[in-house]
Design an enzyme around this catalytic site. Structure first.
Site, mmCIF file in Angstrom:
data_model
loop_
_atom_site.group_PDB
_atom_site.id
_atom_site.type_symbol
_atom_site.label_atom_id
_atom_site.label_comp_id
_atom_site.label_asym_id
_atom_site.label_seq_id
_atom_site.Cartn_x
_atom_site.Cartn_y
_atom_site.Cartn_z
ATOM 1 N N PRO A 161 -1.522 -15.330 157.799
ATOM 2 C CA PRO A 161 -2.690 -15.281 158.678
ATOM 3 C C PRO A 161 -3.450 -13.958 158.601
ATOM 4 O O PRO A 161 -2.863 -12.886 158.481
ATOM 5 C CB PRO A 161 -2.112 -15.498 160.077
ATOM 6 C CG PRO A 161 -0.657 -15.214 159.961
ATOM 7 C CD PRO A 161 -0.287 -15.513 158.546
ATOM 8 N N ASN A 162 -4.751 -14.102 158.656
ATOM 9 C CA ASN A 162 -5.732 -13.015 158.690
ATOM 10 C C ASN A 162 -5.910 -12.276 157.371
ATOM 11 O O ASN A 162 -6.787 -11.416 157.269
ATOM 12 C CB ASN A 162 -5.412 -12.011 159.811
ATOM 13 C CG ASN A 162 -5.481 -12.651 161.165
ATOM 14 O OD1 ASN A 162 -6.438 -13.356 161.468
ATOM 15 N ND2 ASN A 162 -4.458 -12.443 161.975
ATOM 16 N N ARG B 264 -11.332 -6.566 157.981
ATOM 17 C CA ARG B 264 -10.472 -6.440 159.165
ATOM 18 C C ARG B 264 -9.717 -5.117 159.129
ATOM 19 O O ARG B 264 -8.947 -4.861 158.206
ATOM 20 C CB ARG B 264 -9.468 -7.586 159.212
ATOM 21 C CG ARG B 264 -8.497 -7.477 160.366
ATOM 22 C CD ARG B 264 -7.485 -8.631 160.333
ATOM 23 N NE ARG B 264 -6.478 -8.404 161.352
ATOM 24 C CZ ARG B 264 -5.186 -8.336 161.103
ATOM 25 N NH1 ARG B 264 -4.730 -8.481 159.886
ATOM 26 N NH2 ARG B 264 -4.337 -8.128 162.088
ATOM 27 N N TYR C 80 -5.852 -1.561 156.511
ATOM 28 C CA TYR C 80 -5.644 -2.439 155.366
ATOM 29 C C TYR C 80 -6.528 -2.128 154.165
ATOM 30 O O TYR C 80 -6.361 -2.732 153.107
ATOM 31 C CB TYR C 80 -5.851 -3.897 155.794
ATOM 32 C CG TYR C 80 -4.934 -4.306 156.918
ATOM 33 C CD1 TYR C 80 -3.567 -4.431 156.707
ATOM 34 C CD2 TYR C 80 -5.421 -4.546 158.193
ATOM 35 C CE1 TYR C 80 -2.709 -4.797 157.730
ATOM 36 C CE2 TYR C 80 -4.574 -4.914 159.229
ATOM 37 C CZ TYR C 80 -3.222 -5.035 158.990
ATOM 38 O OH TYR C 80 -2.377 -5.385 160.010
ATOM 39 N N ASN D 139 3.361 -12.134 151.436
ATOM 40 C CA ASN D 139 2.876 -11.334 152.556
ATOM 41 C C ASN D 139 2.622 -12.349 153.667
ATOM 42 O O ASN D 139 1.564 -12.969 153.722
ATOM 43 C CB ASN D 139 1.600 -10.575 152.212
ATOM 44 C CG ASN D 139 1.134 -9.685 153.349
ATOM 45 O OD1 ASN D 139 1.576 -9.829 154.487
ATOM 46 N ND2 ASN D 139 0.232 -8.771 153.043
ATOM 47 N N ALA E 5 1.585 -11.687 160.156
ATOM 48 C CA ALA E 5 2.277 -11.689 161.449
ATOM 49 C C ALA E 5 3.468 -12.652 161.473
ATOM 50 O O ALA E 5 4.412 -12.445 162.234
ATOM 51 C CB ALA E 5 1.302 -12.031 162.566
ATOM 52 N N HIS F 256 7.228 -11.479 161.333
ATOM 53 C CA HIS F 256 7.977 -11.029 162.499
ATOM 54 C C HIS F 256 8.354 -12.154 163.451
ATOM 55 O O HIS F 256 9.029 -11.901 164.454
ATOM 56 C CB HIS F 256 7.150 -9.978 163.251
ATOM 57 C CG HIS F 256 6.438 -9.043 162.336
ATOM 58 N ND1 HIS F 256 7.086 -8.123 161.545
ATOM 59 C CD2 HIS F 256 5.121 -8.926 162.037
ATOM 60 C CE1 HIS F 256 6.205 -7.461 160.815
ATOM 61 N NE2 HIS F 256 5.000 -7.933 161.089
ATOM 62 N N ASP G 40 13.779 -20.012 156.749
ATOM 63 C CA ASP G 40 14.583 -21.152 156.307
ATOM 64 C C ASP G 40 14.042 -21.758 155.011
ATOM 65 O O ASP G 40 14.817 -22.146 154.134
ATOM 66 C CB ASP G 40 14.648 -22.215 157.400
ATOM 67 C CG ASP G 40 15.512 -21.799 158.585
ATOM 68 O OD1 ASP G 40 16.229 -20.781 158.497
ATOM 69 O OD2 ASP G 40 15.438 -22.500 159.624
ATOM 70 N N GLU H 95 9.034 -9.446 149.326
ATOM 71 C CA GLU H 95 8.198 -9.342 150.518
ATOM 72 C C GLU H 95 7.256 -8.164 150.320
ATOM 73 O O GLU H 95 7.666 -7.097 149.861
ATOM 74 C CB GLU H 95 9.088 -9.108 151.732
ATOM 75 C CG GLU H 95 8.346 -8.941 153.031
ATOM 76 C CD GLU H 95 9.270 -8.676 154.211
ATOM 77 O OE1 GLU H 95 8.738 -8.387 155.299
ATOM 78 O OE2 GLU H 95 10.513 -8.744 154.065
ATOM 79 N N HIS I 222 3.750 -5.899 151.976
ATOM 80 C CA HIS I 222 2.819 -5.583 153.066
ATOM 81 C C HIS I 222 1.906 -4.462 152.604
ATOM 82 O O HIS I 222 2.350 -3.530 151.916
ATOM 83 C CB HIS I 222 3.567 -5.142 154.329
ATOM 84 C CG HIS I 222 4.487 -6.186 154.854
ATOM 85 N ND1 HIS I 222 4.031 -7.278 155.562
ATOM 86 C CD2 HIS I 222 5.821 -6.326 154.749
ATOM 87 C CE1 HIS I 222 5.064 -8.036 155.879
ATOM 88 N NE2 HIS I 222 6.160 -7.489 155.385
ATOM 89 N N SER J 173 0.306 -2.284 154.634
ATOM 90 C CA SER J 173 0.562 -1.088 155.442
ATOM 91 C C SER J 173 2.067 -0.836 155.513
ATOM 92 O O SER J 173 2.875 -1.722 155.221
ATOM 93 C CB SER J 173 -0.004 -1.260 156.849
ATOM 94 O OG SER J 173 0.698 -2.267 157.539
ATOM 95 N N ARG K 167 4.256 1.595 162.163
ATOM 96 C CA ARG K 167 3.361 0.952 163.123
ATOM 97 C C ARG K 167 4.136 0.528 164.371
ATOM 98 O O ARG K 167 5.228 1.018 164.624
ATOM 99 C CB ARG K 167 2.668 -0.224 162.432
ATOM 100 C CG ARG K 167 1.791 0.271 161.262
ATOM 101 C CD ARG K 167 1.014 -0.802 160.598
ATOM 102 N NE ARG K 167 0.073 -1.400 161.536
ATOM 103 C CZ ARG K 167 -0.500 -2.584 161.326
ATOM 104 N NH1 ARG K 167 -0.246 -3.272 160.236
ATOM 105 N NH2 ARG K 167 -1.333 -3.068 162.213
ATOM 106 N N ARG L 183 6.651 -4.802 164.714
ATOM 107 C CA ARG L 183 6.478 -5.051 163.281
ATOM 108 C C ARG L 183 7.688 -4.597 162.466
ATOM 109 O O ARG L 183 7.743 -4.810 161.262
ATOM 110 C CB ARG L 183 5.230 -4.341 162.764
ATOM 111 C CG ARG L 183 3.945 -4.857 163.373
ATOM 112 C CD ARG L 183 2.733 -4.168 162.751
ATOM 113 N NE ARG L 183 1.536 -4.397 163.523
ATOM 114 C CZ ARG L 183 0.756 -5.474 163.427
ATOM 115 N NH1 ARG L 183 1.067 -6.429 162.573
ATOM 116 N NH2 ARG L 183 -0.319 -5.594 164.171
#
Length: 181
Positions: free
Chosen positions: A44-45, A52, A57, A108, A111, A114, A121, A132, A134, A136, A141, A145
């Site tokens: 998301p986002n 944003r 970012y 990535n 949100a 978390h 699963d 994985e 990210h 940032s 942060r 997170r």
């Protein structure tokens, strides 16, 4: 690209077992460099990258990242498929598809990193190499997170290097699956 100093062609075989009768390629065999399709999933986002919170970012868009990754992947004899969704179920379905297709995953989850046991699963069930990623440094942060449901299912985590985190993840995945240029 330089070979990592601790390179071990037998590393991680226990995590992704080889079928009986199949030999692992080594850096010295002609079959070592093989084409691999890498699935990049974005949660998301991340469709808003570039606009944003650019102070966190950056100003690089997801399309910019995809264009750069496509070029870097070619250097490793790999191809990428980049997808983004704001919907958890889409990400779960794409992870399942990658598992069936035998594709490694760079994720990535935004949100959902978390919060999503469903993504955790799905990653476990897919039994594919996962990195994985990210943009940032999530550990610098907010405390919420700092926990990841993705990390226990991933071979490693790359965070805090902005858009370059994605290219570093490509390097890591190519090392894991043996597709090095």
């Amino acid at each position: 690209t330089a070979t990592p100093l601790n390179f071990d062609p037998g590393a991680r075989r226990d995590r992704f077992p080889t079928p009986i009768g199949v030999r692992h390629p080594t850096p010295f065999s002609s079959s070592y460099r093989r084409s691999v399709k890498i699935l990049y999933l974005n949660g998301p986002n991340l469709n808003l990258l570039g606009t944003r919170q650019p102070e966190i970012y950056g100003r690089t868009t997801l399309a910019d990242i995809e264009a750069h990754l496509t070029e870097v992947a070619k250097q490793h004899g790999a191809t990428i498929k980049l997808r983004q969704s704001n919907h958890e179920g889409d990400l779960v379905s794409w992870i399942q598809e990658a598992g069936l297709a035998g594709e490694p995953i760079v994720l990535n989850a935004g949100a959902y990193t978390h919060t999503s046991i469903a993504i955790h699963d799905a990653l476990r069930a897919a039994e594919r190499p996962v990195v994985e990623v990210h943009l940032s440094n999530v550990f610098a942060r907010e405390s919420f997170r700092h926990h990841s449901y993705v990390s226990p299912a991933a071979a490693g985590v790359i965070c805090g290097f902005g858009a370059n985190s994605y290219a570093l993840a490509l390097e890591a995945i190519c090392d894991l699956v043996g597709s090095r240029g």
